[in-house]
Motif scaffolding. Structure first.
Motif, mmCIF file in Angstrom:
data_model
loop_
_atom_site.group_PDB
_atom_site.id
_atom_site.type_symbol
_atom_site.label_atom_id
_atom_site.label_comp_id
_atom_site.label_asym_id
_atom_site.label_seq_id
_atom_site.Cartn_x
_atom_site.Cartn_y
_atom_site.Cartn_z
ATOM 1 N N ALA A 62 0.740 -1.138 0.019
ATOM 2 C CA ALA A 62 0.033 0.170 -0.011
ATOM 3 C C ALA A 62 0.886 1.100 0.202
ATOM 4 O O ALA A 62 0.443 2.374 -0.457
ATOM 5 N N ASN A 63 2.165 1.201 0.637
ATOM 6 C CA ASN A 63 3.041 2.308 0.519
ATOM 7 C C ASN A 63 3.982 2.414 -0.549
ATOM 8 O O ASN A 63 4.832 3.583 -0.676
ATOM 9 N N SER A 64 3.856 1.593 -1.494
ATOM 10 C CA SER A 64 4.693 1.387 -2.737
ATOM 11 C C SER A 64 4.360 2.509 -3.582
ATOM 12 O O SER A 64 3.088 2.755 -3.800
ATOM 13 N N PRO A 65 5.202 3.252 -4.241
ATOM 14 C CA PRO A 65 4.862 4.399 -5.094
ATOM 15 C C PRO A 65 4.054 3.607 -6.313
ATOM 16 O O PRO A 65 3.273 4.474 -6.740
ATOM 17 N N ALA A 66 4.173 2.550 -6.756
ATOM 18 C CA ALA A 66 3.375 1.999 -7.784
ATOM 19 C C ALA A 66 1.950 1.675 -7.492
ATOM 20 O O ALA A 66 1.202 1.951 -8.316
ATOM 21 N N THR A 67 1.645 1.460 -6.076
ATOM 22 C CA THR A 67 0.353 1.333 -5.720
ATOM 23 C C THR A 67 -0.392 2.380 -4.578
ATOM 24 O O THR A 67 -1.259 1.991 -4.196
#
Length: 138
Positions: A62-67
């Motif tokens: 949820a905290n990755s830039p992609a998502t």
């Protein structure tokens, strides 16, 4: 809304979503739910707040830039902004209960309305935004 890393009952580190004015824990970023960190009718123990990196796989995703757009907190914030904008347009207080939120999304003709499981977080976001507005008044 404040974001802090919290140690869950299972030892995993989740991203917690806290009310920025009261410090009350609202939810976690993943679908584990707030009760993965606190028990029913229990306040957040300050010892559960940590600087350790996230270890919950769903919170990390949820905290990755992609998502980032799929983060529960960000989704709730967008819906809360829409609910407040509708209330401002209609000149009435925003919806605060489940049925009122559902009707607000019907009135907004939302193509993908949020699931009812997100209503509590949307309600907290609306409350947080209303508090910010009230505190900004001199």
């Amino acid at each position: 809304m404040d974001h802090k890393n919290l140690i869950g009952h299972d030892g995993a580190v989740h991203e917690g979503l806290l009310n920025s004015h009261t410090g009350f824990m609202i939810d976690v970023a993943c679908d584990a739910g707030r009760y993965s960190v606190v028990h029913h009718y229990e306040k957040l123990d300050p010892a559960r707040v940590t600087d350790a990196p996230l270890s919950c796989p769903a919170c990390v995703v949820a905290n990755s830039p992609a998502t980032a757009q799929l983060h529960r907190g960000r989704i709730a914030h967008r819906y809360a902004e829409d609910v407040l904008a509708l209330a401002d347009t209609l000149g009435c207080p925003p919806a605060r209960d489940d049925e009122g939120l559902r009707l607000a999304f019907v009135a907004l003709s939302t193509e993908n309305p949020p699931p009812p499981s997100l209503y509590a977080l949307i309600r907290e976001r609306v409350t947080d935004m209303l508090t910010d507005r009230a505190l900004a008044v001199p």
